[in-house]
Design a protein around this motif. Sequence first.
Motif, PDB file in Angstrom:
ATOM      1  N   LYS A   1       7.704   9.828   0.437  1.00 30.79           N
ATOM      2  CA  LYS A   1       6.591   8.901   0.282  1.00 30.79           C
ATOM      3  C   LYS A   1       6.948   7.562   0.900  1.00 30.79           C
ATOM      4  CE  LYS A   1       4.377  11.989  -2.002  1.00 30.79           C
ATOM      5  NZ  LYS A   1       3.265  12.688  -1.373  1.00 30.79           N
ATOM      6  N   THR A   2       5.924   6.816   1.293  1.00 31.25           N
ATOM      7  CA  THR A   2       6.163   5.494   1.873  1.00 31.25           C
ATOM      8  C   THR A   2       5.330   4.441   1.148  1.00 31.25           C
ATOM      9  OG1 THR A   2       4.423   5.750   3.535  1.00 31.25           O
ATOM     10  CG2 THR A   2       6.652   6.429   4.166  1.00 31.25           C
ATOM     11  N   VAL A   3       5.835   3.221   1.241  1.00 32.15           N
ATOM     12  CA  VAL A   3       5.137   2.048   0.725  1.00 32.15           C
ATOM     13  C   VAL A   3       5.173   1.019   1.855  1.00 32.15           C
ATOM     14  CG1 VAL A   3       5.155   0.213  -1.000  1.00 32.15           C
ATOM     15  CG2 VAL A   3       5.864   2.527  -1.641  1.00 32.15           C
ATOM     16  N   THR A   4       3.996   0.541   2.258  1.00 30.50           N
ATOM     17  CA  THR A   4       3.901  -0.426   3.345  1.00 30.50           C
ATOM     18  C   THR A   4       3.689  -1.816   2.766  1.00 30.50           C
ATOM     19  OG1 THR A   4       2.960   1.282   4.766  1.00 30.50           O
ATOM     20  CG2 THR A   4       2.679  -0.998   5.479  1.00 30.50           C
ATOM     21  N   VAL A   5       4.580  -2.742   3.146  1.00 28.51           N
ATOM     22  CA  VAL A   5       4.564  -4.098   2.605  1.00 28.51           C
ATOM     23  C   VAL A   5       4.201  -5.085   3.712  1.00 28.51           C
ATOM     24  CG1 VAL A   5       5.928  -5.880   1.445  1.00 28.51           C
ATOM     25  CG2 VAL A   5       6.364  -3.461   0.957  1.00 28.51           C
TER      26      VAL A   5
ATOM     27  N   GLU B   1       6.400 -11.961   8.347  1.00 27.35           N
ATOM     28  CA  GLU B   1       6.636 -11.047   9.462  1.00 27.35           C
ATOM     29  C   GLU B   1       5.312 -10.605  10.064  1.00 27.35           C
ATOM     30  OE1 GLU B   1      10.639  -8.690   8.365  1.00 27.35           O
ATOM     31  OE2 GLU B   1       8.953  -8.190   7.097  1.00 27.35           O
ATOM     32  N   GLU B   2       5.300 -10.460  11.392  1.00 28.52           N
ATOM     33  CA  GLU B   2       4.076 -10.012  12.061  1.00 28.52           C
ATOM     34  C   GLU B   2       3.769  -8.554  11.730  1.00 28.52           C
ATOM     35  OE1 GLU B   2       3.669 -10.844  16.208  1.00 28.52           O
ATOM     36  OE2 GLU B   2       4.640 -12.779  15.998  1.00 28.52           O
ATOM     37  N   ALA B   3       4.799  -7.716  11.757  1.00 31.00           N
ATOM     38  CA  ALA B   3       4.611  -6.295  11.483  1.00 31.00           C
ATOM     39  C   ALA B   3       4.885  -6.006  10.010  1.00 31.00           C
ATOM     40  CB  ALA B   3       5.550  -5.470  12.359  1.00 31.00           C
ATOM     41  N   SER B   4       4.167  -5.038   9.482  1.00 32.63           N
ATOM     42  CA  SER B   4       4.400  -4.616   8.107  1.00 32.63           C
ATOM     43  C   SER B   4       5.719  -3.859   8.029  1.00 32.63           C
ATOM     44  CB  SER B   4       3.258  -3.713   7.633  1.00 32.63           C
ATOM     45  OG  SER B   4       2.041  -4.418   7.655  1.00 32.63           O
ATOM     46  N   LYS B   5       6.350  -3.892   6.874  1.00 33.77           N
ATOM     47  CA  LYS B   5       7.598  -3.161   6.641  1.00 33.77           C
ATOM     48  C   LYS B   5       7.254  -1.879   5.895  1.00 33.77           C
ATOM     49  CE  LYS B   5      11.352  -4.030   7.272  1.00 33.77           C
ATOM     50  NZ  LYS B   5      12.203  -3.630   8.400  1.00 33.77           N
ATOM     51  N   VAL B   6       7.744  -0.751   6.404  1.00 29.72           N
ATOM     52  CA  VAL B   6       7.507   0.535   5.751  1.00 29.72           C
ATOM     53  C   VAL B   6       8.790   0.942   5.028  1.00 29.72           C
ATOM     54  CG1 VAL B   6       6.886   2.951   6.070  1.00 29.72           C
ATOM     55  CG2 VAL B   6       5.823   1.200   7.506  1.00 29.72           C
TER      56      VAL B   6
ATOM     57  N   LYS C   1       0.838  -1.203   0.000  1.00 26.00           N
ATOM     58  CA  LYS C   1       0.000   0.000   0.000  1.00 26.00           C
ATOM     59  C   LYS C   1       0.869   1.247   0.000  1.00 26.00           C
ATOM     60  CE  LYS C   1      -3.720   2.189   2.613  1.00 26.00           C
ATOM     61  NZ  LYS C   1      -4.613   2.482   1.545  1.00 26.00           N
ATOM     62  N   ALA C   2       0.620   2.128  -0.968  1.00 24.37           N
ATOM     63  CA  ALA C   2       1.330   3.399  -1.045  1.00 24.37           C
ATOM     64  C   ALA C   2       0.682   4.406  -0.092  1.00 24.37           C
ATOM     65  CB  ALA C   2       1.284   3.928  -2.476  1.00 24.37           C
ATOM     66  N   SER C   3       1.471   5.388   0.332  1.00 29.50           N
ATOM     67  CA  SER C   3       0.971   6.374   1.289  1.00 29.50           C
ATOM     68  C   SER C   3       0.029   7.387   0.665  1.00 29.50           C
ATOM     69  CB  SER C   3       2.147   7.096   1.959  1.00 29.50           C
ATOM     70  OG  SER C   3       2.942   7.755   0.991  1.00 29.50           O
ATOM     71  N   CYS C   4       0.001   7.472  -0.659  1.00 33.98           N
ATOM     72  CA  CYS C   4      -0.910   8.431  -1.292  1.00 33.98           C
ATOM     73  C   CYS C   4      -1.300   7.934  -2.687  1.00 33.98           C
ATOM     74  CB  CYS C   4      -0.258   9.811  -1.389  1.00 33.98           C
ATOM     75  SG  CYS C   4       1.114   9.875  -2.532  1.00 33.98           S
ATOM     76  N   GLY C   5      -2.257   8.605  -3.278  1.00 34.28           N
ATOM     77  CA  GLY C   5      -2.740   8.242  -4.601  1.00 34.28           C
ATOM     78  C   GLY C   5      -1.783   8.617  -5.718  1.00 34.28           C
ATOM     79  N   CYS C   6      -0.731   9.369  -5.395  1.00 33.35           N
ATOM     80  CA  CYS C   6       0.246   9.780  -6.415  1.00 33.35           C
ATOM     81  C   CYS C   6       1.290   8.698  -6.679  1.00 33.35           C
ATOM     82  CB  CYS C   6       0.926  11.080  -5.987  1.00 33.35           C
ATOM     83  SG  CYS C   6       1.809  10.947  -4.431  1.00 33.35           S
TER      84      CYS C   6
END
Length: 134
Positions: free
Chosen positions: A112-116, A121-126, A75-80
């Motif tokens: 900008k960030t991308v959450t994977v 892994e229990e926690a998502s990687k940013v 998931k990207a942090s924004c629509g851009c």
Amino acid sequence: MKTIKITMLALTLALMSFTVAPTKTDAVKTETGTSPVSWKTEQIDLGEIPQNKPKTIEFEFKNTGKAAVIITNVKASCGCTATDYTKTPIQPGETAKIAATYNAAAKGPFTKTVTVTTNAEEASKVLSFKGTVI
């Protein structure tokens, strides 16, 4: 009035005498500090990039574990920013990439960030990238 004070004192003492017994929880075995996903880099500095030219950024990782890694969400942090990723399981020893394409429409600095999210892994990687649109 005296009976109210005695009753309140007795009630207070009775409540203070209760203890909470620890509850049994299911232990989850996790290895701290060792992740089966080894990222080549988690932050990328793009420097200056031209306006109105989309820029694709690739984050590479290797499966260093003993089981297949499946990317379940990106998931990207924004629509851009549009994302693309490997949809098939990444076997032990294999590498894969997460691609983020940033639409450099507005001039100026950006971060900008991308959450994977993976099954490994229990926690998502940013992951993050930054730069300046000129």
